[in-house]
Design a protein around this motif. Structure first.
Motif, PDB file in Angstrom:
ATOM      1  N   LEU A  60      22.626  41.171  42.322  1.00 55.79           N
ATOM      2  CA  LEU A  60      21.677  40.152  42.790  1.00 55.79           C
ATOM      3  C   LEU A  60      20.486  40.727  43.539  1.00 55.79           C
ATOM      4  CD1 LEU A  60      24.293  37.560  43.982  1.00 55.79           C
ATOM      5  CD2 LEU A  60      22.812  37.416  41.985  1.00 55.79           C
ATOM      6  N   GLY A  61      20.712  41.803  44.242  1.00 56.05           N
ATOM      7  CA  GLY A  61      19.626  42.338  45.068  1.00 56.05           C
ATOM      8  C   GLY A  61      18.925  43.515  44.438  1.00 56.05           C
ATOM      9  N   LEU A  62      18.816  43.535  43.115  1.00 53.34           N
ATOM     10  CA  LEU A  62      18.233  44.730  42.491  1.00 53.34           C
ATOM     11  C   LEU A  62      16.781  44.989  42.913  1.00 53.34           C
ATOM     12  CD1 LEU A  62      19.021  47.106  40.812  1.00 53.34           C
ATOM     13  CD2 LEU A  62      18.460  45.815  38.750  1.00 53.34           C
ATOM     14  N   PRO A  63      15.919  43.970  42.975  1.00 51.80           N
ATOM     15  CA  PRO A  63      14.561  44.262  43.464  1.00 51.80           C
ATOM     16  C   PRO A  63      14.600  44.861  44.877  1.00 51.80           C
ATOM     17  CG  PRO A  63      14.605  42.109  42.421  1.00 51.80           C
ATOM     18  CD  PRO A  63      16.039  42.568  42.522  1.00 51.80           C
ATOM     19  N   TYR A  64      15.485  44.340  45.716  1.00 51.23           N
ATOM     20  CA  TYR A  64      15.635  44.870  47.075  1.00 51.23           C
ATOM     21  C   TYR A  64      16.098  46.325  47.036  1.00 51.23           C
ATOM     22  CZ  TYR A  64      17.670  45.309  51.793  1.00 51.23           C
ATOM     23  OH  TYR A  64      18.001  45.728  53.058  1.00 51.23           O
ATOM     24  N   SER A  65      17.133  46.622  46.242  1.00 46.66           N
ATOM     25  CA  SER A  65      17.654  47.989  46.175  1.00 46.66           C
ATOM     26  C   SER A  65      16.579  48.955  45.706  1.00 46.66           C
ATOM     27  CB  SER A  65      18.827  48.071  45.194  1.00 46.66           C
ATOM     28  OG  SER A  65      19.914  47.375  45.701  1.00 46.66           O
ATOM     29  N   TRP A 102      10.560  40.544  42.985  1.00 44.85           N
ATOM     30  CA  TRP A 102      10.001  41.897  42.806  1.00 44.85           C
ATOM     31  C   TRP A 102       8.735  42.075  43.645  1.00 44.85           C
ATOM     32  CZ3 TRP A 102      12.694  45.701  40.941  1.00 44.85           C
ATOM     33  CH2 TRP A 102      13.671  45.479  39.969  1.00 44.85           C
ATOM     34  N   ASP A 103       7.856  41.035  43.609  1.00 46.77           N
ATOM     35  CA  ASP A 103       6.564  41.160  44.305  1.00 46.77           C
ATOM     36  C   ASP A 103       6.760  41.223  45.820  1.00 46.77           C
ATOM     37  OD1 ASP A 103       5.293  41.090  41.890  1.00 46.77           O
ATOM     38  OD2 ASP A 103       4.743  38.962  42.002  1.00 46.77           O
ATOM     39  N   LEU A 104       7.616  40.318  46.335  1.00 46.98           N
ATOM     40  CA  LEU A 104       7.763  40.250  47.797  1.00 46.98           C
ATOM     41  C   LEU A 104       8.467  41.494  48.350  1.00 46.98           C
ATOM     42  CD1 LEU A 104       7.151  38.331  50.205  1.00 46.98           C
ATOM     43  CD2 LEU A 104       9.561  37.687  50.102  1.00 46.98           C
ATOM     44  N   ASN A 142       8.709  45.507  51.835  1.00 45.00           N
ATOM     45  CA  ASN A 142       9.614  46.647  52.099  1.00 45.00           C
ATOM     46  C   ASN A 142       8.968  47.994  51.797  1.00 45.00           C
ATOM     47  OD1 ASN A 142      11.287  44.493  52.523  1.00 45.00           O
ATOM     48  ND2 ASN A 142      12.752  44.988  50.933  1.00 45.00           N
ATOM     49  N   VAL A 143       8.138  48.023  50.748  1.00 43.66           N
ATOM     50  CA  VAL A 143       7.507  49.310  50.403  1.00 43.66           C
ATOM     51  C   VAL A 143       6.107  49.398  51.014  1.00 43.66           C
ATOM     52  CG1 VAL A 143       6.824  50.885  48.557  1.00 43.66           C
ATOM     53  CG2 VAL A 143       8.842  49.430  48.262  1.00 43.66           C
TER      54      VAL A 143
END
Ligand SMILES: NC(=O)c1ccc[n+]([C@@H]2O[C@H](COP(=O)([O-])OP(=O)(O)OC[C@H]3O[C@@H](n4cnc5c(N)ncnc54)[C@H](O)[C@@H]3O)[C@@H](O)[C@H]2O)c1
Length: 278
Positions: free
Chosen positions: A165-170, A115-117, A122-123
């Motif tokens: 798996l990629g929910l923080p990314y999404s 979540w942090d990275l 990305n944001v």
């Protein structure tokens, strides 16, 4: 490439974050082919230099400057280097991004570090990148900003195990799309267009790790190599039948960076072979 497209970005200077490899390098290559002078920004100066050397060999004008997009000061330093060396920045491509934190290939769940990275690169990295060029673009009375989001930012993808798996990314890429919408409104009075491109799936270091993760969680998957699983998935799930290439993304970025797109702002364009349509 047609003669016209070789002139499309003539006289423009583009700044591409995460430009040393993968999609960023593909974007840098297409922009250079279309006549832009390109500044490649990435974490390590050695990686920037290698990309510059490759593109320079092709006869393009390129400059490399290292920065970490999570570090506002280092990014502002890179932007300042480019303006000093090349006089201007007309186009920002905020492309640098990460999927998850270290070791994710072997993990069944996302964690706090993911979540942090993803948020910080990305944001916040995309926000820092824009903030570093906006004063300059406002002063010049024009500019094009293209953020690289993902079609995963519109709709997360599930897996056979029910995990996303990629929910923080999404979530981070959904943030990039919303940032694009909001910033477009804020910058419209200054003749600065802000758009996003949402790639589907491309065979890069990032996607190799993602497929390795899926394979690890399904006891080797179908038994093929990671690359074979990716190709098979693209054939089965993408209406146009293949994964995208960095050049596909570069073509869309070149259009959105050009005068042909002067009436387009606040949009997020899927370049995903029709894999997701909203
Ligand atoms: N590959 C895909 O299938 C895919 C799909 C949709 C969206 N995207 C997005 O496209 C962009 C590029 O992805 P890619 O597949 O080429 O990944 P990649 O991992 O191959 O390349 C990412 C680049 O960004 C750089 N980078 C990472 N963190 C950085 C930081 N803090 N500061 C500066 N540079 C940094 C890396 O050094 C690397 O050169 C990312 O934003 C990614 O989320 C990729």
């Amino acid at each position: 490439m047609s003669e016209t497209s070789a002139e499309q970005l003539k006289g423009k200077v583009a700044f591409v974050t995460g430009g040393a490899r993968g999609i960023g390098l593909g974007i840098a290559t297409v922009l250079a082919e279309r006549g832009a002078t390109v500044a490649i920004c990435d974490l390590a100066q050695s990686a920037c230099d290698a990309a510059v050397s490759d593109l320079g060999t092709e006869g393009y004008t390129v400059l490399g400057t290292a920065a970490d997009v999570t570090d506002r000061d280092s990014l502002e330093g890179a932007v300042s280097n480019v303006i000093t060396a090349l006089g201007q920045i007309d186009i920002l491509v905020a492309n640098a991004g990460v999927w998850a934190s270290e070791g994710y290939q072997d993990r069944p769940e996302y964690n706090d570090a993911d979540w942090d990275l993803t948020h910080s690169v990305n944001v916040r990295g995309v926000v820092h990148s824009a903030e570093a060029v906006i004063p300059h673009m406002k002063e010049r009375g024009s500019g094009k900003i293209v953020n690289i989001a993902s079609h995963g930012g519109r709709k997360p993808r599930g897996t056979a195990t029910g995990r996303t798996l990629g929910l923080p990314y999404s979530v981070s890429k959904a943030g990039v799309i919303q940032w694009t919408h909001g910033l477009a409104i804020e910058l419209a009075p200054f003749n600065i267009n802000v758009n996003a491109v949402c790639p589907g799936e491309l065979w890069t270091n990032m996607i190799e790790g993602i497929y390795a993760n899926r394979q690890n969680l399904t006891d080797g998957g179908s038994g093929g190599s990671v690359r074979e699983e990716y190709d098979e998935s693209m054939q089965n799930t993408v209406p146009l039948g293949r994964g995208q290439t960095p050049r596909d993304i570069g073509n869309a970025v070149a259009f959105l960076s050009s005068d042909d797109a002067s009436e387009i702002t606040g949009q997020a364009l899927n370049v995903n072979g029709g894999a997701r349509m909203n």
